[in-house]
Design a protein around this motif. Structure first.
Motif, mmCIF file in Angstrom:
data_model
loop_
_atom_site.group_PDB
_atom_site.id
_atom_site.type_symbol
_atom_site.label_atom_id
_atom_site.label_comp_id
_atom_site.label_asym_id
_atom_site.label_seq_id
_atom_site.Cartn_x
_atom_site.Cartn_y
_atom_site.Cartn_z
ATOM 1 N N ALA A 107 43.093 -21.194 28.575
ATOM 2 C CA ALA A 107 43.724 -20.132 29.361
ATOM 3 C C ALA A 107 45.217 -19.953 29.094
ATOM 4 O O ALA A 107 45.748 -18.851 29.259
ATOM 5 N N MET A 108 45.916 -21.018 28.688
ATOM 6 C CA MET A 108 47.372 -20.970 28.592
ATOM 7 C C MET A 108 47.830 -20.746 27.155
ATOM 8 O O MET A 108 47.218 -21.231 26.208
ATOM 9 N N PRO A 109 48.935 -20.016 26.977
ATOM 10 C CA PRO A 109 49.447 -19.745 25.623
ATOM 11 C C PRO A 109 50.108 -20.974 24.990
ATOM 12 O O PRO A 109 50.322 -22.002 25.633
ATOM 13 N N GLU A 110 50.481 -20.829 23.728
ATOM 14 C CA GLU A 110 50.958 -21.943 22.904
ATOM 15 C C GLU A 110 52.152 -22.709 23.471
ATOM 16 O O GLU A 110 52.179 -23.948 23.387
ATOM 17 N N PRO A 111 53.192 -22.065 24.039
ATOM 18 C CA PRO A 111 54.362 -22.843 24.497
ATOM 19 C C PRO A 111 54.048 -23.906 25.552
ATOM 20 O O PRO A 111 54.843 -24.820 25.763
ATOM 21 N N TYR A 112 52.908 -23.795 26.192
ATOM 22 C CA TYR A 112 52.527 -24.753 27.224
ATOM 23 C C TYR A 112 51.810 -25.979 26.644
ATOM 24 O O TYR A 112 51.531 -26.926 27.371
ATOM 25 N N GLN A 113 51.522 -25.970 25.361
ATOM 26 C CA GLN A 113 50.604 -26.951 24.806
ATOM 27 C C GLN A 113 51.234 -27.763 23.685
ATOM 28 O O GLN A 113 52.219 -27.370 23.067
ATOM 29 N N ARG A 114 50.631 -28.915 23.423
ATOM 30 C CA ARG A 114 51.106 -29.796 22.359
ATOM 31 C C ARG A 114 49.922 -30.506 21.715
ATOM 32 O O ARG A 114 48.845 -30.602 22.298
ATOM 33 N N TYR A 115 50.168 -31.016 20.524
ATOM 34 C CA TYR A 115 49.157 -31.836 19.880
ATOM 35 C C TYR A 115 49.282 -33.265 20.393
ATOM 36 O O TYR A 115 50.362 -33.852 20.364
ATOM 37 N N CYS A 116 48.191 -33.811 20.880
ATOM 38 C CA CYS A 116 48.177 -35.175 21.409
ATOM 39 C C CYS A 116 47.539 -36.086 20.362
ATOM 40 O O CYS A 116 46.346 -35.954 20.055
ATOM 41 N N ARG A 117 48.336 -37.002 19.832
ATOM 42 C CA ARG A 117 47.840 -37.886 18.778
ATOM 43 C C ARG A 117 46.713 -38.794 19.275
ATOM 44 O O ARG A 117 45.718 -39.014 18.589
ATOM 45 N N SER A 118 46.888 -39.350 20.482
ATOM 46 C CA SER A 118 45.879 -40.288 20.992
ATOM 47 C C SER A 118 44.541 -39.602 21.246
ATOM 48 O O SER A 118 43.478 -40.207 21.070
ATOM 49 N N CYS A 119 44.583 -38.333 21.671
ATOM 50 C CA CYS A 119 43.347 -37.584 21.926
ATOM 51 C C CYS A 119 42.851 -36.845 20.692
ATOM 52 O O CYS A 119 41.710 -36.379 20.652
ATOM 53 N N ASP A 120 43.751 -36.706 19.688
ATOM 54 C CA ASP A 120 43.468 -35.892 18.502
ATOM 55 C C ASP A 120 43.022 -34.499 18.926
ATOM 56 O O ASP A 120 42.008 -33.965 18.466
ATOM 57 N N ALA A 121 43.796 -33.919 19.843
ATOM 58 C CA ALA A 121 43.468 -32.601 20.378
ATOM 59 C C ALA A 121 44.737 -31.923 20.872
ATOM 60 O O ALA A 121 45.767 -32.567 21.082
ATOM 61 N N VAL A 122 44.655 -30.614 21.048
ATOM 62 C CA VAL A 122 45.755 -29.837 21.604
ATOM 63 C C VAL A 122 45.456 -29.574 23.076
ATOM 64 O O VAL A 122 44.367 -29.115 23.422
ATOM 65 N N HIS A 123 46.403 -29.914 23.944
ATOM 66 C CA HIS A 123 46.229 -29.631 25.364
ATOM 67 C C HIS A 123 47.592 -29.501 26.031
ATOM 68 O O HIS A 123 48.633 -29.663 25.380
ATOM 69 N N LEU A 124 47.601 -29.187 27.320
ATOM 70 C CA LEU A 124 48.855 -28.991 28.038
ATOM 71 C C LEU A 124 49.705 -30.263 28.023
ATOM 72 O O LEU A 124 49.179 -31.373 28.009
ATOM 73 N N TYR A 125 51.018 -30.069 28.029
ATOM 74 C CA TYR A 125 51.913 -31.201 28.237
ATOM 75 C C TYR A 125 51.555 -31.856 29.564
ATOM 76 O O TYR A 125 51.179 -31.185 30.531
#
Length: 368
Positions: free
Chosen positions: A148-166
């Motif tokens: 639902a949220m655009p790119e500025p709200y999100q980051r790549y999480c190394r531990s999860c190996d996924a992109v999700h909200l900060y």
């Protein structure tokens, strides 16, 4: 001039660690929130202050008096349920600068995109409110927010190996959305609070600055700011008019004027096994509690904190739970020679801890 020991005694007493019986309504630490980290978290902290917690953590229908929320520093805290709407207002960032500090590295992409942080928190809260209509595991809500949220709200999480909200905008927005944590869930489960709306104002007792000074004073502006995770200048701007200066072994600090007599005349009596994140140990002036750097390092390691044995307001050692099959023991590492009655008091508290955990105590293992 106030000595450090007097400060410790004041905190022990004002945090009600010396009482045997109490209720949710009259437990002072619930004004600032009781951090719920680890198996001996919020409910054990209440038990130590005389609250009969039997049944409070067993099922949702028993939570009529308590609510768990992500608040200060993004940590889970327990509050009175009747205070939830006012707490949401009290713990909200005071300004754009404050909000930027509280969400750490998540603020830069939002600013680069021209999105005010306070607006961003409201946007995330709005999406959360729309998504969570019944109990939902954090991971599922995170996936829905990612969509639902655009790119500025999100980051790549190394531990999860996924992109999700900060993480911090995620946590700080939940209470704005009226979402509570279901206690004793891992991973966390969130659910909506029926009819919730953030209060337009809140009583003085819930103000984080005043509550810190009352429960963990005397304190400096910097110490309060570190606890709230806010800029020092923001804390100074909201400094209570009735805060007065006191000298603690040569350092100028402040406390509420109404509490000065209590500080000067404070006495502490009793033995407790404080959980690792008990409010008494959350003070940002650790040297007031433990002057020896080696002992401080042992009490507050980076990972795997022990609990603290506190006797008459002074930390007298460390403790850790030990569970092996049906055996439950408490390992105690004293920092000084404990007399017979003091050892007996520790053993009594260990029995209480075992009962709290629903187990029988196999014994206390004394180091040395």
């Amino acid at each position: 001039m106030i000595e450090r020991q007097q400060v410790r005694r004041y905190r022990f007493h004002t945090q009600q660690l010396d009482r045997e019986h109490g209720t949710v309504a009259d437990t002072a630490v619930l004004d600032l929130g009781v951090q719920d980290t680890g198996p001996d978290g919020a409910l054990w902290a209440l038990e130590l202050r005389g609250v009969d917690t039997a049944g409070l953590g067993a099922a949702a229908e028993h939570h009529a008096d308590l609510v768990w929320l992500w608040t200060l520093r993004g940590a889970p805290h327990c509050y009175r349920r009747s205070d939830a709407a006012a707490v949401a207002a009290a713990v909200a960032p005071w300004s754009e600068a404050d909000a930027s500090k509280r969400i750490f590295d998540a603020s830069k992409p939002l600013k680069d995109a021209g999105i005010p942080v306070l607006d961003a928190l409201d946007a995330v809260a709005g999406q959360m409110r729309a998504i969570v209509k019944e109990p939902m595991v954090k991971g599922e809500m995170s996936t829905r927010l990612h969509e639902a949220m655009p790119e500025p709200y999100q980051r790549y999480c190394r531990s999860c190996d996924a992109v999700h909200l900060y993480e911090m905008p995620f946590r700080l927005s939940a209470v704005r959305a009226g979402l509570e944590l279901v206690p004793d869930t891992s991973p966390p489960v969130l659910q909506p609070m029926p009819g919730f709306a953030v209060a337009g104002e809140y009583p003085d007792r819930l103000d984080p600055v005043r509550a810190y000074l009352r429960l963990l004073g005397p304190a400096t502006h910097k110490q309060v700011a570190e606890y709230v995770d806010a800029p020092v200048r923001e804390v100074k701007a909201r400094w209570p008019e009735d805060a007065v200066e006191v000298e603690v072994e040569g350092e100028t600090r402040w406390m509420l004027e109404a509490d000065v007599d209590a500080l000067q005349g404070a006495e502490a009596a009793g033995t407790r096994l404080l959980g690792p994140y008990d409010l008494f140990l959350q003070a940002r002036d650790r040297s007031t509690l433990v002057s020896d750097p080696a002992k401080a390092k042992a009490l507050w390691p980076v990972l795997g904190r022990p609990g603290a044995v506190i006797v008459d307001g002074d930390i007298a050692g460390l403790w850790r739970p030990r569970k092996s099959g049906k055996r439950f023991t408490v390992a105690v590492d004293p920092w000084r020679d404990l007399e017979g009655p003091e050892r007996k008091a520790v053993e009594v508290e260990a029995e209480k801890l075992a009962a709290f955990r629903g187990m029988a105590l196999s014994g206390v293992d004394w180091a040395g």
